[in-house]
Design a protein around this motif. Structure first.
Motif, PDB file in Angstrom:
ATOM      1  N   GLY A 191       0.781  -1.230   0.000  1.00 29.61           N
ATOM      2  CA  GLY A 191       0.000   0.000   0.000  1.00 29.61           C
ATOM      3  C   GLY A 191       0.814   1.281   0.000  1.00 29.61           C
ATOM      4  N   CYS A 192       2.139   1.181   0.129  1.00 34.61           N
ATOM      5  CA  CYS A 192       2.993   2.378   0.108  1.00 34.61           C
ATOM      6  C   CYS A 192       4.449   1.957  -0.038  1.00 34.61           C
ATOM      7  CB  CYS A 192       2.809   3.205   1.380  1.00 34.61           C
ATOM      8  SG  CYS A 192       3.410   2.399   2.877  1.00 34.61           S
ATOM      9  N   LEU A 193       5.305   2.952  -0.104  1.00 30.35           N
ATOM     10  CA  LEU A 193       6.747   2.706  -0.147  1.00 30.35           C
ATOM     11  C   LEU A 193       7.343   3.331   1.109  1.00 30.35           C
ATOM     12  CD1 LEU A 193       8.944   1.537  -2.125  1.00 30.35           C
ATOM     13  CD2 LEU A 193       9.413   3.897  -2.733  1.00 30.35           C
ATOM     14  N   ASN A 194       7.755   2.483   2.045  1.00 31.68           N
ATOM     15  CA  ASN A 194       8.303   3.041   3.287  1.00 31.68           C
ATOM     16  C   ASN A 194       9.767   3.456   3.099  1.00 31.68           C
ATOM     17  OD1 ASN A 194       9.890   0.721   3.583  1.00 31.68           O
ATOM     18  ND2 ASN A 194       8.366  -0.302   4.857  1.00 31.68           N
ATOM     19  N   TYR A 250       9.787  10.100  -6.031  1.00 31.72           N
ATOM     20  CA  TYR A 250       8.518  10.554  -5.484  1.00 31.72           C
ATOM     21  C   TYR A 250       7.595   9.352  -5.446  1.00 31.72           C
ATOM     22  CZ  TYR A 250      10.590  14.927  -7.038  1.00 31.72           C
ATOM     23  OH  TYR A 250      11.457  15.971  -7.254  1.00 31.72           O
ATOM     24  N   ALA A 251       7.169   8.980  -4.224  1.00 25.75           N
ATOM     25  CA  ALA A 251       6.348   7.779  -4.084  1.00 25.75           C
ATOM     26  C   ALA A 251       5.246   8.020  -3.072  1.00 25.75           C
ATOM     27  CB  ALA A 251       7.212   6.606  -3.633  1.00 25.75           C
ATOM     28  N   THR A 252       4.225   7.199  -3.152  1.00 28.72           N
ATOM     29  CA  THR A 252       3.158   7.225  -2.166  1.00 28.72           C
ATOM     30  C   THR A 252       3.738   6.690  -0.859  1.00 28.72           C
ATOM     31  OG1 THR A 252       1.557   6.781  -3.912  1.00 28.72           O
ATOM     32  CG2 THR A 252       0.832   6.402  -1.650  1.00 28.72           C
ATOM     33  N   GLU A 253       3.798   7.554   0.158  1.00 27.95           N
ATOM     34  CA  GLU A 253       4.404   7.165   1.432  1.00 27.95           C
ATOM     35  C   GLU A 253       3.373   6.874   2.509  1.00 27.95           C
ATOM     36  OE1 GLU A 253       7.156  10.317   2.253  1.00 27.95           O
ATOM     37  OE2 GLU A 253       8.564   9.619   0.723  1.00 27.95           O
ATOM     38  N   VAL A 254       2.126   7.261   2.264  1.00 27.69           N
ATOM     39  CA  VAL A 254       1.045   6.998   3.206  1.00 27.69           C
ATOM     40  C   VAL A 254       0.340   5.730   2.757  1.00 27.69           C
ATOM     41  CG1 VAL A 254      -1.108   7.893   4.174  1.00 27.69           C
ATOM     42  CG2 VAL A 254       0.749   9.466   3.600  1.00 27.69           C
ATOM     43  N   GLU A 255       0.100   4.839   3.712  1.00 31.85           N
ATOM     44  CA  GLU A 255      -0.536   3.565   3.360  1.00 31.85           C
ATOM     45  C   GLU A 255      -1.905   3.784   2.747  1.00 31.85           C
ATOM     46  OE1 GLU A 255      -0.730   0.325   6.101  1.00 31.85           O
ATOM     47  OE2 GLU A 255       1.287   0.737   6.840  1.00 31.85           O
TER      48      GLU A 255
END
Length: 138
Positions: free
Chosen positions: A59-62, A86-91
């Motif tokens: 669901g994200c990239l930690n 640039y990545a989705t960091e929020v689950e």
């Protein structure tokens, strides 16, 4: 075979062959240099595809995975200081979109001939952008 050739043919034929071979080698080297950004794009794209599947799963990239992504790109010969991730960091929940964008500033050296046979090199920066989107399966 050389006995049949007379006069200037004995001298001209090898010179023409050498010049032709040098021109052929020049164009091969030039074409390889032009194709370098495409190979860089391919390296980034295959790594991005791998990590978009990770993002879909979790669901994200930690931060830990982001560092692993940077290290993997560095192992492929890319300069980490020229990479922006640039990545989705929020689950994200199931069905929501996850996105991974990688920008790389590739220092490309152009060969310029200014009315001479002496080449000059100008460095230009090419922005290589790879964007992948997926859906969270978390």
């Amino acid at each position: 075979m050389i006995k049949r050739n007379k006069g200037s043919t004995i001298l001209a034929t090898p010179i023409i062959w050498v010049i032709t071979i040098f021109i052929f080698i020049f164009f091969i080297v030039f074409m390889v240099r032009v194709l370098e950004p495409f190979t860089i794009y391919q390296k980034i794209s295959e790594t991005t595809l791998k990590y978009i599947f990770v993002m879909e799963e979790f669901g994200c990239l930690n931060k830990k995975e982001k560092e692993a992504l940077q290290q993997e790109l560095a192992q492929k010969g890319l300069d980490i200081s020229n990479i922006n991730i640039y990545a989705t960091e929020v689950e994200k929940e199931y069905g929501e979109m996850v996105e991974l964008n990688i920008e790389y500033k590739y220092p490309f050296k152009k060969t310029v001939f200014n009315n001479t046979f002496n080449p000059q090199y100008e460095e230009d920066s090419i922005n290589i952008c790879v964007s992948k989107k997926g859906v969270s399966k978390r």
